[in-house]
Design an enzyme around this catalytic site. Sequence first.
Site, PDB file in Angstrom:
ATOM      1  NE  ARG A   1      -3.896   0.597   1.875  1.00  0.00           N
ATOM      2  CZ  ARG A   1      -5.116   0.636   2.406  1.00  0.00           C
ATOM      3  NH1 ARG A   1      -5.329   1.322   3.502  1.00  0.00           N
ATOM      4  NH2 ARG A   1      -6.119   0.004   1.852  1.00  0.00           N
TER       5      ARG A   1
ATOM      6  CB  CYS B   1     -14.097   1.339  -0.133  1.00  0.00           C
ATOM      7  SG  CYS B   1     -13.617   3.073   0.035  1.00  0.00           S
TER       8      CYS B   1
HETATM    9  N1  NVA Z   1     -10.065   6.688  -1.358  1.00  0.00           N
HETATM   10  C1  NVA Z   1      -9.722   6.258  -0.022  1.00  0.00           C
HETATM   11  C2  NVA Z   1      -9.883   4.775   0.083  1.00  0.00           C
HETATM   12  C3  NVA Z   1      -9.535   4.205   1.442  1.00  0.00           C
HETATM   13  C4  NVA Z   1      -9.695   2.712   1.497  1.00  0.00           C
HETATM   14  C5  NVA Z   1      -8.283   6.639   0.281  1.00  0.00           C
HETATM   15  O1  NVA Z   1      -7.417   6.466  -0.590  1.00  0.00           O
HETATM   16  O2  NVA Z   1      -8.026   7.131   1.375  1.00  0.00           O
HETATM   17  N1   CP Z   2     -11.240  -0.114   2.396  1.00  0.00           N
HETATM   18  C1   CP Z   2      -9.972  -0.212   2.851  1.00  0.00           C
HETATM   19  O1   CP Z   2      -9.028  -0.473   2.111  1.00  0.00           O
HETATM   20  O2   CP Z   2      -9.849  -0.024   4.195  1.00  0.00           O
HETATM   21  P1   CP Z   2      -8.487   0.178   5.008  1.00  0.00           P
HETATM   22  O3   CP Z   2      -7.926   1.513   4.597  1.00  0.00           O
HETATM   23  O4   CP Z   2      -8.920   0.135   6.434  1.00  0.00           O
HETATM   24  O5   CP Z   2      -7.542  -0.935   4.653  1.00  0.00           O
END
Ligand code: NVA
Ligand code: CP
Length: 325
Positions: free
Chosen positions: A123, A285
């Site tokens: 991530r 999400c």
């Molecule tokens: N668009 C959001 C999704 C989090 C799962 C972000 O990138 O913070």
């Molecule tokens: N939806 C999602 O990816 O959640 P987190 O940021 O908690 O991993």
Amino acid sequence: MGTSLNTPAALLQSELGASLKGRDFLALADYTPEEIMFLIELGVALKKTQKSGEPFQPLKGKTLGMIFEKSSTRTRVSFEVGMYQLGGHALFLSRNDLQLGRGETIDDTARTMSRYLDGIMIRTYGHRNVVELARGATIPVINGLTDLSHPCQALADYMTIFEHKGKLQGLKIAYIGDGNNMVHSLMLGACKLGMHIAVATPENYDPDEEVADIARDVMQQTGATYTHHRDPREAVKGADIVYTDVWASMGFEAEQAAREIAFKDFQVNAALVKHAKPDYLFMHCLPAHRDEEVSSDVIDGKHSIVFDQAENRLHAQKAIMAAIM
Ligand code: NVA
Ligand code: CP
């Protein structure tokens, strides 16, 4: 789908299942509609097996490294639990604790980690980091969210819609809000799966044009449609699914105040969902900011399936890991 022959083991041994071994999972654009449907079917089968209490451990002795440069609740827990359930092990690696945080290159990190691990989930911010990691690694790399995309979430979401509606093709999904990583993966998924996606964003917050071009290309082959709107009501009209996400994604927190002004007419609330089908589903999400992008009555109401989505992160990602690792 869903016949007793479709056990996780049988699916993984099928020609399509075997062909996925060793692949990266960086974007839904890299997968054919058949491959995406296969992963959804495998996710459903793994969910059923897990709930029956029967152990299924094809990843015994394998280890997944999980590099996190941003916060996470769902992704971290579901990948770690998923690896454990599949018989393997997961390592949480925060960027600040890795030499990566002190300037070791992504390529050297990828080459080193490939000597220990069987897969890497990352991530990060820039999407190019994931691409570079995958290029340097000799093991499968999974995109656990970048500024550009969030394909694991979209796969879990389409699995969730499939479970609730019994089909995907021909359904209309309306996405309201920021043209961000989430909508990019939803657009690519919808276009691959022959769905109709209508996106409403305020000016200056549109989805990435390159992603939109890929979606438009794909829809020529699948009968899907992608439309873009400024009026959320137009996008939501007749929708089977209404989806939203936070107005300020991770990395954009400094813009929160400006975004609250820009997005003020883009809240998903009772007045807006009146334009959707009577049996519409509400999706997010998560994490959510209640009474910002979605009113509390909608996210906590009977059409909301946000925790089914969260649960299916586990099952869909187990499908990805079991198939590619
Ligand atoms: N668009 C959001 C999704 C989090 C799962 C972000 O990138 O913070
Ligand atoms: N939806 C999602 O990816 O959640 P987190 O940021 O908690 O991993």
